[in-house]
Design a protein around this motif. Sequence first.
Motif, PDB file in Angstrom:
ATOM      1  N   ALA A  42       0.827  -1.210   0.000  1.00  0.00           N
ATOM      2  CA  ALA A  42       0.000   0.000   0.000  1.00  0.00           C
ATOM      3  C   ALA A  42       0.856   1.253   0.000  1.00  0.00           C
ATOM      4  N   ALA A  43       1.870   1.279   0.872  1.00  0.00           N
ATOM      5  CA  ALA A  43       2.760   2.442   0.930  1.00  0.00           C
ATOM      6  C   ALA A  43       3.562   2.575  -0.357  1.00  0.00           C
ATOM      7  N   ALA A  44       3.957   1.443  -0.930  1.00  0.00           N
ATOM      8  CA  ALA A  44       4.720   1.472  -2.176  1.00  0.00           C
ATOM      9  C   ALA A  44       3.898   2.076  -3.308  1.00  0.00           C
ATOM     10  N   TRP A  45       2.652   1.652  -3.413  1.00  0.00           N
ATOM     11  CA  TRP A  45       1.811   2.163  -4.505  1.00  0.00           C
ATOM     12  C   TRP A  45       1.559   3.667  -4.363  1.00  0.00           C
ATOM     13  N   GLN A  46       1.404   4.119  -3.129  1.00  0.00           N
ATOM     14  CA  GLN A  46       1.210   5.549  -2.895  1.00  0.00           C
ATOM     15  C   GLN A  46       2.423   6.342  -3.372  1.00  0.00           C
ATOM     16  N   LEU A  47       3.617   5.842  -3.084  1.00  0.00           N
ATOM     17  CA  LEU A  47       4.836   6.522  -3.530  1.00  0.00           C
ATOM     18  C   LEU A  47       4.984   6.459  -5.045  1.00  0.00           C
ATOM     19  N   LEU A  48       4.620   5.328  -5.618  1.00  0.00           N
ATOM     20  CA  LEU A  48       4.739   5.169  -7.067  1.00  0.00           C
ATOM     21  C   LEU A  48       3.823   6.120  -7.827  1.00  0.00           C
ATOM     22  N   THR A  49       2.678   6.410  -7.258  1.00  0.00           N
ATOM     23  CA  THR A  49       1.723   7.284  -7.937  1.00  0.00           C
ATOM     24  C   THR A  49       1.932   8.763  -7.620  1.00  0.00           C
ATOM     25  N   ASP A  54      12.134   5.482 -11.216  1.00  0.00           N
ATOM     26  CA  ASP A  54      12.786   4.859 -12.372  1.00  0.00           C
ATOM     27  C   ASP A  54      12.927   3.351 -12.240  1.00  0.00           C
ATOM     28  N   LEU A  55      12.936   2.841 -11.003  1.00  0.00           N
ATOM     29  CA  LEU A  55      13.158   1.410 -10.772  1.00  0.00           C
ATOM     30  C   LEU A  55      12.599   1.043  -9.409  1.00  0.00           C
ATOM     31  N   VAL A  56      12.056  -0.178  -9.291  1.00  0.00           N
ATOM     32  CA  VAL A  56      11.577  -0.685  -8.006  1.00  0.00           C
ATOM     33  C   VAL A  56      12.373  -1.931  -7.638  1.00  0.00           C
ATOM     34  N   VAL A  57      12.909  -1.963  -6.419  1.00  0.00           N
ATOM     35  CA  VAL A  57      13.534  -3.171  -5.859  1.00  0.00           C
ATOM     36  C   VAL A  57      12.533  -3.714  -4.853  1.00  0.00           C
ATOM     37  N   ARG A  72       3.302  -7.263 -10.904  1.00  0.00           N
ATOM     38  CA  ARG A  72       2.438  -7.312 -12.084  1.00  0.00           C
ATOM     39  C   ARG A  72       1.662  -5.995 -12.242  1.00  0.00           C
ATOM     40  N   ARG A  73       1.210  -5.467 -11.129  1.00  0.00           N
ATOM     41  CA  ARG A  73       0.468  -4.209 -11.161  1.00  0.00           C
ATOM     42  C   ARG A  73       1.360  -3.056 -11.616  1.00  0.00           C
ATOM     43  N   ILE A  74       2.586  -3.034 -11.112  1.00  0.00           N
ATOM     44  CA  ILE A  74       3.536  -1.971 -11.463  1.00  0.00           C
ATOM     45  C   ILE A  74       3.867  -2.017 -12.951  1.00  0.00           C
ATOM     46  N   THR A  75       4.210  -3.204 -13.441  1.00  0.00           N
ATOM     47  CA  THR A  75       4.695  -3.308 -14.821  1.00  0.00           C
ATOM     48  C   THR A  75       3.581  -3.117 -15.845  1.00  0.00           C
ATOM     49  N   THR A  76       2.359  -3.546 -15.508  1.00  0.00           N
ATOM     50  CA  THR A  76       1.261  -3.411 -16.476  1.00  0.00           C
ATOM     51  C   THR A  76       0.646  -2.022 -16.475  1.00  0.00           C
ATOM     52  N   ARG A  77       0.589  -1.379 -15.312  1.00  0.00           N
ATOM     53  CA  ARG A  77      -0.082  -0.081 -15.217  1.00  0.00           C
ATOM     54  C   ARG A  77       0.879   1.104 -15.320  1.00  0.00           C
ATOM     55  N   LEU A  78       2.123   0.913 -14.858  1.00  0.00           N
ATOM     56  CA  LEU A  78       3.070   2.024 -14.848  1.00  0.00           C
ATOM     57  C   LEU A  78       4.244   1.820 -15.799  1.00  0.00           C
ATOM     58  N   GLY A  79       4.588   0.565 -16.084  1.00  0.00           N
ATOM     59  CA  GLY A  79       5.722   0.281 -16.955  1.00  0.00           C
ATOM     60  C   GLY A  79       7.071   0.484 -16.299  1.00  0.00           C
ATOM     61  N   THR A  80       7.097   0.600 -14.973  1.00  0.00           N
ATOM     62  CA  THR A  80       8.361   0.810 -14.245  1.00  0.00           C
ATOM     63  C   THR A  80       9.098  -0.511 -14.105  1.00  0.00           C
ATOM     64  N   ALA A 100       5.601 -12.458 -13.871  1.00  0.00           N
ATOM     65  CA  ALA A 100       4.880 -11.305 -13.306  1.00  0.00           C
ATOM     66  C   ALA A 100       5.398  -9.986 -13.873  1.00  0.00           C
ATOM     67  N   GLY A 101       6.430 -10.068 -14.713  1.00  0.00           N
ATOM     68  CA  GLY A 101       6.931  -8.866 -15.378  1.00  0.00           C
ATOM     69  C   GLY A 101       8.242  -8.335 -14.840  1.00  0.00           C
ATOM     70  N   ALA A 102       8.867  -9.052 -13.879  1.00  0.00           N
ATOM     71  CA  ALA A 102      10.127  -8.575 -13.307  1.00  0.00           C
ATOM     72  C   ALA A 102      11.223  -8.517 -14.366  1.00  0.00           C
ATOM     73  N   ASP A 103      12.058  -7.486 -14.292  1.00  0.00           N
ATOM     74  CA  ASP A 103      13.187  -7.363 -15.219  1.00  0.00           C
ATOM     75  C   ASP A 103      14.379  -8.181 -14.748  1.00  0.00           C
ATOM     76  N   ASP A 104      14.468  -8.421 -13.438  1.00  0.00           N
ATOM     77  CA  ASP A 104      15.569  -9.217 -12.895  1.00  0.00           C
ATOM     78  C   ASP A 104      15.084  -9.843 -11.596  1.00  0.00           C
ATOM     79  N   TYR A 105      15.829 -10.838 -11.121  1.00  0.00           N
ATOM     80  CA  TYR A 105      15.410 -11.629  -9.967  1.00  0.00           C
ATOM     81  C   TYR A 105      16.663 -11.950  -9.163  1.00  0.00           C
ATOM     82  N   VAL A 106      16.724 -11.489  -7.911  1.00  0.00           N
ATOM     83  CA  VAL A 106      17.919 -11.647  -7.085  1.00  0.00           C
ATOM     84  C   VAL A 106      17.564 -12.458  -5.842  1.00  0.00           C
TER      85      VAL A 106
END
Length: 242
Positions: A42-49, A54-57, A72-80, A100-106
């Motif tokens: 919830a806090a993350a989405w508030q900051l994202l909007t 530029d990038l989410v870890v 999935r929500r970030i990549t489909t709705r925001l493209g971040t 789920a759309g992740a660019d990398d996985y650590v």
Amino acid sequence: MSAGTAPQPLVLVVDDEPQMVAIITFALETQGFATLAAIDAAAAWQLLTSHHVDLVVLDVMLPDSSGRDLCRRITTRLGTPVILLTALSDSEDRIRGLEAGADDYVTKPFGPRELALRAQAILRRTGAVPTLPEGGTLTCGPLRADLATGRISWGAGVLSLPEMERRLLVRLMRDPGEAVSLRTLLNEVWETTALEGGRDMVKSSVYRLRHQLGLQGVPPDLVEAVRGRGYRVNILPDTLGA
């Protein structure tokens, strides 16, 4: 910010473990990123909007949601772009994260510098590569190093260190919480590739550094040897102002 200076890429770190957030943000900031942090979806989405991120870890396990669902929500709705973090190394788990759309996985545990380099690689593809300006500042809890002046401080007090011990501490601060190998220290602090006698030279310098830090009120566990791997500077809590 001076005219002509590109803004720092902004990374949102989403993890409910304060120590993990401290490690990740420190590693990113020393490589030229600016950071925000959130402890849940919830806090993350508030900051994202409300910010241009530029990038989410993003940690897979969050207290209020699945990290994959948020990814999935970030990549489909925001493209971040998103880097997912997980304690699981199973290949199926990795596949689900990438689906789920992740660019990398650590996978945890990971080297903070490796994570920062992965972040740079992703943003290089998007044209938002960070730069670390000369004269930047390394901050590790109450420990700070001003790269322009060479001044190192602990809380409000300036530390007095011999040049070689100062250089050694600054190099360790570039990889907080991560062991730096003997070979790397010899190459980057002493500017030599000769290993003969190098182990004793580094060991003696670490001993002198710890001694000097102790005389000036710095906890002895700030700098420690990691058996078989090298030496590291630990991220200690900033309680000096409490």
